[in-house]
Design an enzyme around this catalytic site. Structure first.
Site, PDB file in Angstrom:
ATOM      1  N   SER A  64     -35.036  -1.321  31.387  1.00 28.41           N
ATOM      2  CA  SER A  64     -33.607  -1.283  31.074  1.00 28.41           C
ATOM      3  C   SER A  64     -32.743  -2.220  31.912  1.00 28.41           C
ATOM      4  O   SER A  64     -31.547  -2.350  31.634  1.00 28.41           O
ATOM      5  CB  SER A  64     -33.080   0.147  31.200  1.00 28.41           C
ATOM      6  OG  SER A  64     -33.545   0.920  30.114  1.00 28.41           O
ATOM      7  N   GLY A 302     -26.312  -2.713  40.299  1.00 30.56           N
ATOM      8  CA  GLY A 302     -27.734  -2.822  40.043  1.00 30.56           C
ATOM      9  C   GLY A 302     -28.114  -2.163  38.741  1.00 30.56           C
ATOM     10  O   GLY A 302     -27.256  -1.836  37.914  1.00 30.56           O
ATOM     11  N   HIS A 303     -29.397  -1.963  38.558  1.00 34.20           N
ATOM     12  CA  HIS A 303     -29.918  -1.262  37.386  1.00 34.20           C
ATOM     13  C   HIS A 303     -31.379  -0.940  37.641  1.00 34.20           C
ATOM     14  O   HIS A 303     -32.053  -1.623  38.398  1.00 34.20           O
ATOM     15  CB  HIS A 303     -29.787  -2.116  36.124  1.00 34.20           C
ATOM     16  CG  HIS A 303     -29.521  -1.313  34.881  1.00 34.20           C
ATOM     17  ND1 HIS A 303     -30.482  -0.515  34.288  1.00 34.20           N
ATOM     18  CD2 HIS A 303     -28.408  -1.177  34.115  1.00 34.20           C
ATOM     19  CE1 HIS A 303     -29.961   0.072  33.218  1.00 34.20           C
ATOM     20  NE2 HIS A 303     -28.704  -0.306  33.094  1.00 34.20           N
TER      21      HIS A 303
END
Length: 458
Positions: A64, A302-303
């Site tokens: 993702s 972020g991720h």
């Protein structure tokens, strides 16, 4: 002071081994007026079945984290005046239909990027490998359930990003994959990044791993459907992922000085857009694609990314020009991330990653009866029960995802932290996962668990 590559390579190896991670790569980037510094490390094997070593040029699925790349493509189109984040999507996609006719009329790109559309977020229907897969996928959303009223709360939504990918296709005249390659991969000089399995075959590619009866084994499926591409299909090395992060740290500039994204759009992507009902699982708020998190006095973006047996983590500290990428292919990768990033960011920037929420030191008395019931959305059914040892969250997969993974229902023992807030212990990893119960002003009741808002059905 230069980043000590050998030290972080040793720490990666020690912690990955401790947490049962078969293979991983780590990248640490520092960028500033005097140029860039990149440190890389690799550990373990790409596939327990073949025993092929992980190297720093190995590609993993970033899951993702792909969503931030898709959001970047969207903001490029906004820069070009071809898209308005707050205009109804019907203006650029007149054929659009989602399950709720009123949502169809009012749905905007901002809703999709910020995860506030309310469209059932885990519709993982495979619409084939053809270039028309996103067109077919978007048509399926006419039957999608509406989990919550438009804009009423926040719930992680893969479906919305696949739809955003289709909008990109409409405006660029090609596939999402082609737009990504032409607008980001090529201008940024990324040589080990792609979106399709046949591209992964050109490199040393990681295979995901799952745990079965206490044993780590290669996953039965390598990747996700192409229709989920804009939500999670990018493959990359840690260095290429940091090449993308560098562009965001450099106000939208590529290494050769090309303005890939305007400085204003780059800043806008990191700005506050929505609060999260659960401030413990991911960040405390959301931007345009980015997670936003506060580590003490520091603000990071972020991720994370999770596919079938692979997990990826990206964090940027813009004030210090630091970005860190970790790519893994199984095991308790969350614990690896937490311990490794806590050390790295503390040493490089004095930024301290908060410890995850767990059971309180002193028991908190909360009556679980008001939360007992069935909560359900596409792909997942959650039931709160009270057993002999207290409340339990029973989680089961449904639909296409259940067919792929063939998982059994899992029981997560629940411990109260505060009224409306519990932590649930993952029976496989032992990690604690927050469960937040809440009610919308209109009266609907929800549990926020695993970054999703799931409505109570019974």
């Amino acid at each position: 002071m230069s980043v000590d590559t050998d030290h972080w390579g040793r720490r990666l190896a020690a912690l990955a081994e401790e947490h049962g991670v078969p293979g991983a790569t780590l990248g640490i980037l520092r960028t500033g007026p005097d140029g860039d510094e990149l440190a890389e490390a690799a550990y373990g094997v790409l596939n327990l079945r073949t025993g092929v070593d992980v190297t720093t040029d190995s590609v993993f699925q970033i899951g993702s984290i792909t969503k931030v790349w898709t959001a970047t493509l969207v903001l490029q189109l906004v820069d070009e005046g071809r898209l308005d984040l707050d205009a109804p999507l019907l203006e650029v996609m007149p054929e659009l239909r989602v399950g709720d006719p009123e949502v169809t009329k009012r749905l905007t790109m901002r809703h999709l990027l910020v995860h506030t559309s309310g469209i059932d977020g885990d519709i993982l229907t495979d619409t084939g490998r053809g270039d028309d897969c996103l067109e077919k996928y978007a048509a399926l959303l006419a039957d999608a359930a509406q989990n919550h009223p438009l804009g009423a709360t926040w719930s992680y939504c893969n479906s919305g990003y696949s739809l955003a990918g289709r909008v990109i296709e409409k405006l660029t005249g090609g596939t999402w994959d082609a737009a990504l390659r032409e607008r980001l991969i090529t201008p940024l000089g990324l040589t080990h990044t792609g979106t399709l399995p046949e591209e992964a075959l050109l490199f040393r590619a990681a295979v995901g791993h799952l745990t079965e009866d206490g044993t780590t084994v290669p996953a039965p499926v390598w990747g996700i459907p192409r229709s989920a591409g804009p939500a999670g299909a990018i493959i990359a090395t840690a260095a290429d992922l940091l090449g993308f992060a560098r562009m965001h740290l450099r106000q939208g500039q590529a290494p050769d000085g090309t303005q890939v994204l305007s400085a204003a759009a780059t800043a806008a992507m990191a700005e506050f857009q929505a609060d999260l009902p659960d401030k413990y699982t991911l960040g405390d708020s959301w931007g345009l694609g980015w997670e936003r998190m506060g580590w003490g006095r520091h603000r990071l973006i972020g991720h994370d990314g999770n596919t079938i047996g692979q997990a990826a983590f990206l964090r940027l500290l813009p004030e210090r020009g630091v970005a860190v990428a970790l790519l893994t292919n199984g095991g308790n990768s969350r614990k690896l991330y937490e311990e490794l990033y806590r050390e790295i960011f503390d040493e490089l920037a004095g930024a301290k990653l908060p410890h995850p929420l767990g059971p309180p030191d002193e028991p908190v008395e909360v009556d679980p009866a008001p939360y007992v019931g069935v909560y359900e959305r596409a792909s997942v059914r959650q039931e709160v029960l009270v057993g002999e040892n207290g409340p339990v969250m029973r989680v089961g997969l449904t639909g296409p995802l259940a067919e792929v993974l063939q998982d059994q229902d899992a029981d997560y023992p629940m411990v109260a932290v505060a009224p409306d807030l519990f932590v649930c212990q993952d029976p496989e990893t032992g990690n604690w996962v927050p469960a937040t119960f809440y009610q919308l002003p209109s009266g609907e009741r929800y549990v926020h668990f695993g970054a999703r808002a799931t409505p109570r059905r019974a």
